[in-house]
Write an enzyme that holds these catalytic residues in place. Structure first.
Site, PDB file in Angstrom:
ATOM      1  N   GLU A 193      -8.616 -16.969   8.423  1.00 25.99           N
ATOM      2  CA  GLU A 193      -9.879 -16.225   8.407  1.00 25.99           C
ATOM      3  C   GLU A 193      -9.702 -14.733   8.670  1.00 25.99           C
ATOM      4  O   GLU A 193     -10.411 -13.899   8.107  1.00 25.99           O
ATOM      5  CB  GLU A 193     -10.859 -16.812   9.440  1.00 25.99           C
ATOM      6  CG  GLU A 193     -11.385 -18.203   9.109  1.00 25.99           C
ATOM      7  CD  GLU A 193     -10.475 -19.305   9.602  1.00 25.99           C
ATOM      8  OE1 GLU A 193      -9.398 -18.962  10.127  1.00 25.99           O
ATOM      9  OE2 GLU A 193     -10.828 -20.492   9.446  1.00 25.99           O
ATOM     10  N   ASP A 235       8.112  15.667 -12.445  1.00 25.22           N
ATOM     11  CA  ASP A 235       8.464  16.820 -13.266  1.00 25.22           C
ATOM     12  C   ASP A 235       7.179  17.466 -13.760  1.00 25.22           C
ATOM     13  O   ASP A 235       6.344  16.797 -14.364  1.00 25.22           O
ATOM     14  CB  ASP A 235       9.336  16.403 -14.454  1.00 25.22           C
ATOM     15  CG  ASP A 235       9.800  17.613 -15.261  1.00 25.22           C
ATOM     16  OD1 ASP A 235       9.628  18.728 -14.769  1.00 25.22           O
ATOM     17  OD2 ASP A 235      10.316  17.413 -16.364  1.00 25.22           O
TER      18      ASP A 235
END
Length: 262
Positions: A193, A235
């Site tokens: 739970e 890049d």
């Protein structure tokens, strides 16, 4: 779920505030006068004026130009600006980005001036088509796959254990109603739970830690993927590669430096 909803709502709100701080307009010729119009109000057929530093507000066709150079790095990755002219051009077998008289949304003016006509706006633009192809289907992350596997594992255990416990308890005690409730209690006991709450709390703590670094996390599931990375190579169109081909050894050292920075 409440923690996840609150955290993602805060992230969306912060992103919306940042977006609201940036207002981009275009110089449009309407009723014979030049006026600044928000990009959302542009329609095909509008005539716009371009000068150095302007963002291209839509897909446009150049009507007249003077030394117009456009930066198309966001679409093509090339760092050098491309000259655009008002000459007639046909597509043929070329890419639309190679047309000399067409500029696209998402690019910017490096230098020069021009008059152009709006051809397409919003989702109908070349950039909009690229965005649709990227965001058309949401990719399932490794975190989502792991949670799904665990969920199905628990469901399988409950589907197997509950009938076995029900049959054994019913056959030994001959009280089938009690056996049913006992088997139901076993199924409930197998369910973790507190697991969803624990996961949400951990991801929320990661998002809060990232927010201290001025990073907005819009989806909590991205936290796990970000932390699971070993090497991150980036890049920005020539920033790392210095706009030329480099050897594998140098590329590896660049990647290592990038990973260290991150």
């Amino acid at each position: 779920m409440s923690l996840r909803f609150i955290q993602e709502s805060r992230a969306d709100l912060a992103a919306a505030k940042l977006k609201a701080m940036i207002t981009v307009t275009a110089t449009t010729i309407r009723d014979g006068q030049a006026r600044e119009v928000p990009l959302g109000e542009l329609v095909p057929g509008d005539m716009i004026k371009l000068s150095a530093g302007d963002m291209i507000p839509a897909d446009i066709r150049v009507i007249s130009s003077k030394d117009l150079f456009i930066v198309q790095a966001s679409l093509t990755g090339e760092s050098m600006p491309v000259e655009k002219v008002d000459a007639r051009a046909t597509l043929g077998s070329r890419s639309p980005l190679e047309l000399e008289n067409v500029c696209f949304l998402g690019t910017s003016v490096e230098s020069g001036t021009a008059m152009a006509a709006v051809v397409a706006t919003g989702p109908q633009t070349y950039f909009g088509g690229m965005a649709r192809s990227i965001t058309g289907q949401e990719v399932t992350t490794s975190f989502d796959r792991g949670v799904n596997k665990f969920t199905w594992l628990m469901i399988s255990l409950m589907a197997i254990m509950s009938p076995i416990v029900f049959l054994i308890n019913g056959l030994t005690k001959h009280d089938w109603s009690e056996a049913f409730f006992f088997a139901l209690a076993v199924a409930v006991g197998l369910t973790p739970e507190m697991l969803p709450m624990i996961v949400s709390v951990c991801l929320s703590k990661g998002a809060i830690a990232m927010s201290r670094k001025k990073v907005i996390v819009k989806r909590l599931n991205a936290i796990q993927n970000f932390g699971a990375m070993d090497v991150l190579c980036t890049d920005k169109t020539g920033t790392l590669t210095m706009d030329r081909v480099i050897s594998n050894t140098t590329a590896t050292s660049c990647a290592k430096r990038t990973t260290a920075c991150w």
